[in-house]
Design a protein around this motif. Structure first.
Motif, PDB file in Angstrom:
ATOM      1  N   LEU A 235       0.315  -1.363  -0.081  1.00  0.00           N
ATOM      2  CA  LEU A 235       0.456  -0.271  -0.288  1.00  0.00           C
ATOM      3  C   LEU A 235       1.083   1.368  -0.185  1.00  0.00           C
ATOM      4  CD1 LEU A 235      -2.318  -1.237   2.476  1.00  0.00           C
ATOM      5  CD2 LEU A 235      -2.707  -0.677  -0.324  1.00  0.00           C
ATOM      6  N   LEU A 236       2.213   1.717   0.696  1.00  0.00           N
ATOM      7  CA  LEU A 236       2.897   1.997   0.654  1.00  0.00           C
ATOM      8  C   LEU A 236       3.602   2.471  -0.961  1.00  0.00           C
ATOM      9  CD1 LEU A 236       4.777   4.378   1.929  1.00  0.00           C
ATOM     10  CD2 LEU A 236       6.670   2.521   1.716  1.00  0.00           C
ATOM     11  N   LEU A 237       3.951   1.548  -1.615  1.00  0.00           N
ATOM     12  CA  LEU A 237       4.270   1.582  -2.958  1.00  0.00           C
ATOM     13  C   LEU A 237       3.045   2.682  -3.477  1.00  0.00           C
ATOM     14  CD1 LEU A 237       6.346  -1.468  -3.382  1.00  0.00           C
ATOM     15  CD2 LEU A 237       7.126   1.054  -3.171  1.00  0.00           C
ATOM     16  N   ALA A 238       1.882   1.934  -3.655  1.00  0.00           N
ATOM     17  CA  ALA A 238       0.799   2.409  -4.481  1.00  0.00           C
ATOM     18  C   ALA A 238       0.741   3.923  -4.086  1.00  0.00           C
ATOM     19  CB  ALA A 238      -0.794   1.296  -4.206  1.00  0.00           C
ATOM     20  N   SER A 239       0.836   3.902  -2.593  1.00  0.00           N
ATOM     21  CA  SER A 239       0.782   5.355  -2.339  1.00  0.00           C
ATOM     22  C   SER A 239       1.501   6.306  -3.243  1.00  0.00           C
ATOM     23  CB  SER A 239       0.601   5.554  -0.696  1.00  0.00           C
ATOM     24  OG  SER A 239      -0.008   4.842  -0.571  1.00  0.00           O
ATOM     25  N   LEU A 240       2.363   5.423  -3.238  1.00  0.00           N
ATOM     26  CA  LEU A 240       3.941   6.636  -3.436  1.00  0.00           C
ATOM     27  C   LEU A 240       3.584   7.062  -5.136  1.00  0.00           C
ATOM     28  CD1 LEU A 240       6.612   5.746  -1.346  1.00  0.00           C
ATOM     29  CD2 LEU A 240       5.790   7.776  -1.129  1.00  0.00           C
ATOM     30  N   VAL A 241       3.732   6.065  -5.435  1.00  0.00           N
ATOM     31  CA  VAL A 241       3.260   5.725  -7.786  1.00  0.00           C
ATOM     32  C   VAL A 241       1.893   6.853  -7.138  1.00  0.00           C
ATOM     33  CG1 VAL A 241       2.621   4.456  -9.386  1.00  0.00           C
ATOM     34  CG2 VAL A 241       4.313   3.989  -7.574  1.00  0.00           C
ATOM     35  N   ALA A 242       1.193   6.430  -7.058  1.00  0.00           N
ATOM     36  CA  ALA A 242      -0.147   7.835  -6.724  1.00  0.00           C
ATOM     37  C   ALA A 242      -0.091   9.092  -6.725  1.00  0.00           C
ATOM     38  CB  ALA A 242      -1.425   7.184  -5.471  1.00  0.00           C
ATOM     39  N   VAL A 243       1.195   9.444  -5.318  1.00  0.00           N
ATOM     40  CA  VAL A 243       1.052  10.203  -5.446  1.00  0.00           C
ATOM     41  C   VAL A 243       2.163  11.485  -6.072  1.00  0.00           C
ATOM     42  CG1 VAL A 243       2.441  12.021  -4.122  1.00  0.00           C
ATOM     43  CG2 VAL A 243       1.414  10.365  -2.748  1.00  0.00           C
ATOM     44  N   VAL A 244       3.100  10.538  -6.660  1.00  0.00           N
ATOM     45  CA  VAL A 244       4.051  11.340  -7.965  1.00  0.00           C
ATOM     46  C   VAL A 244       2.609  10.823  -8.930  1.00  0.00           C
ATOM     47  CG1 VAL A 244       5.951  11.259  -9.191  1.00  0.00           C
ATOM     48  CG2 VAL A 244       6.042  10.891  -7.152  1.00  0.00           C
ATOM     49  N   GLY A 245       1.808  10.431  -9.733  1.00  0.00           N
ATOM     50  CA  GLY A 245       1.147  10.676 -10.951  1.00  0.00           C
ATOM     51  C   GLY A 245       0.358  11.664 -10.925  1.00  0.00           C
ATOM     52  N   LEU A 246      -0.395  11.370  -9.494  1.00  0.00           N
ATOM     53  CA  LEU A 246      -1.539  12.331  -9.144  1.00  0.00           C
ATOM     54  C   LEU A 246      -0.672  13.814  -9.017  1.00  0.00           C
ATOM     55  CD1 LEU A 246      -3.828  10.887  -6.645  1.00  0.00           C
ATOM     56  CD2 LEU A 246      -4.396  10.834  -9.102  1.00  0.00           C
ATOM     57  N   ALA A 247       0.290  14.025  -9.100  1.00  0.00           N
ATOM     58  CA  ALA A 247       1.196  15.246  -9.249  1.00  0.00           C
ATOM     59  C   ALA A 247       1.463  15.917 -10.693  1.00  0.00           C
ATOM     60  CB  ALA A 247       2.531  15.332  -8.106  1.00  0.00           C
ATOM     61  N   LYS A 248       1.730  14.940 -11.165  1.00  0.00           N
ATOM     62  CA  LYS A 248       2.412  14.891 -12.451  1.00  0.00           C
ATOM     63  C   LYS A 248       0.554  14.836 -13.132  1.00  0.00           C
ATOM     64  CE  LYS A 248       3.658  14.866 -16.788  1.00  0.00           C
ATOM     65  NZ  LYS A 248       2.974  14.636 -17.328  1.00  0.00           N
ATOM     66  N   VAL A 249      -0.319  14.934 -13.075  1.00  0.00           N
ATOM     67  CA  VAL A 249      -1.769  15.429 -13.634  1.00  0.00           C
ATOM     68  C   VAL A 249      -2.366  16.492 -13.134  1.00  0.00           C
ATOM     69  CG1 VAL A 249      -4.061  15.140 -13.384  1.00  0.00           C
ATOM     70  CG2 VAL A 249      -2.255  12.777 -13.541  1.00  0.00           C
ATOM     71  N   GLU A 250      -1.643  17.113 -12.274  1.00  0.00           N
ATOM     72  CA  GLU A 250      -1.772  18.663 -11.576  1.00  0.00           C
ATOM     73  C   GLU A 250      -0.917  19.494 -12.013  1.00  0.00           C
ATOM     74  OE1 GLU A 250      -4.060  19.900  -8.479  1.00  0.00           O
ATOM     75  OE2 GLU A 250      -4.797  19.048 -10.341  1.00  0.00           O
ATOM     76  N   SER A 251       0.399  19.098 -12.836  1.00  0.00           N
ATOM     77  CA  SER A 251       0.924  19.539 -13.324  1.00  0.00           C
ATOM     78  C   SER A 251       0.545  20.831 -13.614  1.00  0.00           C
ATOM     79  CB  SER A 251       2.273  18.986 -13.376  1.00  0.00           C
ATOM     80  OG  SER A 251       1.630  18.148 -14.388  1.00  0.00           O
ATOM     81  N   PRO A 252       0.138  20.679 -14.719  1.00  0.00           N
ATOM     82  CA  PRO A 252      -0.607  21.566 -15.393  1.00  0.00           C
ATOM     83  C   PRO A 252      -0.900  22.419 -14.773  1.00  0.00           C
ATOM     84  CG  PRO A 252      -1.594  19.347 -16.802  1.00  0.00           C
ATOM     85  CD  PRO A 252      -0.520  18.929 -15.782  1.00  0.00           C
ATOM     86  N   ALA A 253      -1.945  22.249 -13.688  1.00  0.00           N
ATOM     87  CA  ALA A 253      -2.707  23.521 -13.389  1.00  0.00           C
ATOM     88  C   ALA A 253      -1.266  24.486 -12.194  1.00  0.00           C
ATOM     89  CB  ALA A 253      -3.050  22.948 -12.375  1.00  0.00           C
ATOM     90  N   ILE A 254      -0.355  23.320 -11.182  1.00  0.00           N
ATOM     91  CA  ILE A 254       0.437  24.087 -11.026  1.00  0.00           C
ATOM     92  C   ILE A 254       1.517  25.057 -11.945  1.00  0.00           C
ATOM     93  CG2 ILE A 254       2.280  23.736  -9.766  1.00  0.00           C
ATOM     94  CD1 ILE A 254       1.380  20.869  -9.049  1.00  0.00           C
ATOM     95  N   GLU A 255       1.490  24.821 -13.154  1.00  0.00           N
ATOM     96  CA  GLU A 255       2.759  25.512 -13.667  1.00  0.00           C
ATOM     97  C   GLU A 255       1.719  26.560 -14.393  1.00  0.00           C
ATOM     98  OE1 GLU A 255       3.393  23.088 -17.445  1.00  0.00           O
ATOM     99  OE2 GLU A 255       5.126  22.081 -16.050  1.00  0.00           O
ATOM    100  N   LYS A 256       0.569  26.839 -14.539  1.00  0.00           N
ATOM    101  CA  LYS A 256      -0.522  27.873 -14.608  1.00  0.00           C
ATOM    102  C   LYS A 256      -0.487  28.901 -13.783  1.00  0.00           C
ATOM    103  CE  LYS A 256      -3.536  25.672 -18.571  1.00  0.00           C
ATOM    104  NZ  LYS A 256      -4.952  25.324 -18.609  1.00  0.00           N
ATOM    105  N   ALA A 257      -0.773  28.025 -12.621  1.00  0.00           N
ATOM    106  CA  ALA A 257      -0.815  28.828 -11.117  1.00  0.00           C
ATOM    107  C   ALA A 257       0.450  29.583 -10.780  1.00  0.00           C
ATOM    108  CB  ALA A 257      -1.278  27.994 -10.013  1.00  0.00           C
ATOM    109  N   VAL A 258       1.694  28.699 -11.077  1.00  0.00           N
ATOM    110  CA  VAL A 258       2.421  29.718 -11.063  1.00  0.00           C
ATOM    111  C   VAL A 258       3.114  30.486 -12.255  1.00  0.00           C
ATOM    112  CG1 VAL A 258       5.925  29.717 -11.287  1.00  0.00           C
ATOM    113  CG2 VAL A 258       3.629  27.656 -10.197  1.00  0.00           C
TER     114      VAL A 258
END
Length: 376
Positions: A235-258
């Protein structure tokens, strides 16, 4: 307490939020990966992803603590540091491959941000929490000093020297220099891991505040069973994969916000480092609350070390197919912040004890880094 009672308490409860969130986060990642959402729907999706991302971070911390309790220190800190850093490398490479010229310095920006956040942020917050709850927190200066020396050497070789080398124009290394930096980084990281886990494991165990000796294991609870630990590891590995993957999904919004608030593009690296290091930050603070400052320092310095020692070799290999130069050298402002951070960290580590003042020094340095990242 009977054996049956201890076994019951050590099992992972079924259908708790910590067991539901990791697979849920992976499902959300699968549904949103590679898709574009605009308008109202896009805003709703971005908000949902942010909520799931935060929950996945908290779940990762919980399962990391379960695994750490089972394997003991310093192996528990090493598990979280390596797992998070491997996923961090994957995120950096993903963004660099899919990005343009503005990502040429992403590895440098993210790694430098990770060093400043761990050495100043995680260390500062942990020392402050420990000092507020337990007076003057104590730790093993020998082990912590060795870890700090390794971090300083890695940062100098991989982030400072590229600014001054002359084989290539700009803050980058030649092919031969990059290979040397990668081999040296990996060698130092492996040497440290062997020292931490084999030859001198006692240097990295929690120390009693009164100086009476090391605190080998957490005496407040029985260790979980092997089955529980394996489930938590998955579950730790699944959580970490999800954290980084979802961060990648959020990255366009992050770049626009920055860009929308007028921050420089390099601040994206800071945001990535903050997201990736959030599980370790929470785990370090919880350790400090339990008077395990050494675990907090293991997490902080181990993360900084792994962030450089694993990222640079990976980037060196990836540079074979990455387009454009790989900018690794820090600018004068960043070098100055790194130098002051090193001096402050050395003075914090040498006594083996710290007060609120040392915590304040590190937190002010973190604030200076964040401020100058926004307003260079």
């Amino acid at each position: 307490m009977t054996t049956d009672t201890r076994a019951t308490r050590s099992r992972l409860p079924a259908l708790t939020w910590t067991t539901v969130v990791p697979p849920l986060a992976v499902v959300v990642l699968a549904l949103t990966w590679g898709r574009k959402f605009d308008g109202t729907t896009g805003a709703v999706v971005v908000t949902l992803v942010a909520v799931v991302l935060g929950a996945a971070v908290l779940a990762a911390v919980h399962h990391a603590e379960v695994v750490a309790h089972r394997v003991g220190e310093p192996f528990g800190s090493l598990v979280l540091a390596v797992a998070v850093t491997v996923i961090e490398v994957a995120l950096i490479l993903t963004l660099m491959i899919s990005g343009g010229p503005e990502t040429q310095s992403l590895a440098r920006d993210t790694v430098f941000a990770a060093v400043m956040i761990t050495v100043n942020g995680i260390v500062g917050v942990s020392l402050l929490v420990g000092a507020l709850r337990h007076g003057i927190p104590a730790f093993n200066a020998e082990g912590t000093g060795g870890a700090l020396a390794t971090v300083v050497t890695l940062a100098t070789l991989c982030l400072v020297l590229p600014t001054f080398t002359t084989s290539r124009p700009g803050p980058e290394l030649s092919s031969g220099q990059l290979v040397f930096a990668a081999i040296a980084s990996l060698t130092l990281w492996i040497a440290f891991v062997l020292t931490q886990t084999v030859r001198h494991r006692d240097f990295f165990l929690p120390v009693a505040t009164d100086g009476s000796g090391t605190l080998d294991e957490d005496v407040h609870a029985d260790p979980p069973t092997n089955r529980t630990a394996y489930i938590s590891l998955g579950l730790l590995l699944a959580s970490l994969v999800a954290v980084v993957g979802l961060a990648k999904v959020e990255s366009p919004a992050i770049e626009k916000a920055v860009a929308g608030v007028g921050f420089p593009p390099s601040f994206v690296g800071v945001v990535i480092a903050l997201l990736v290091l959030l599980p370790e930050t929470l785990a370090a603070v919880r350790a400090a609350q339990r008077e395990r400052i050494q675990i907090s320092l293991n997490l902080a310095l181990g993360s900084a070390m792994a962030s450089i020692g694993l990222t640079i070799p990976a980037i060196a290999v990836a540079s074979i197919w990455l387009d454009g130069p790989l900018l690794l050298g820090l600018d004068p402002t960043q070098i100055t912040l790194l130098a002051v951070t090193i001096v402050a960290a050395v003075l914090t580590v040498v006594p083996g004890r710290a007060t609120r003042l040392q915590a304040a020094v590190h937190l002010v340095l973190l604030a200076a880094f964040l401020f100058l990242a926004v307003s260079p």
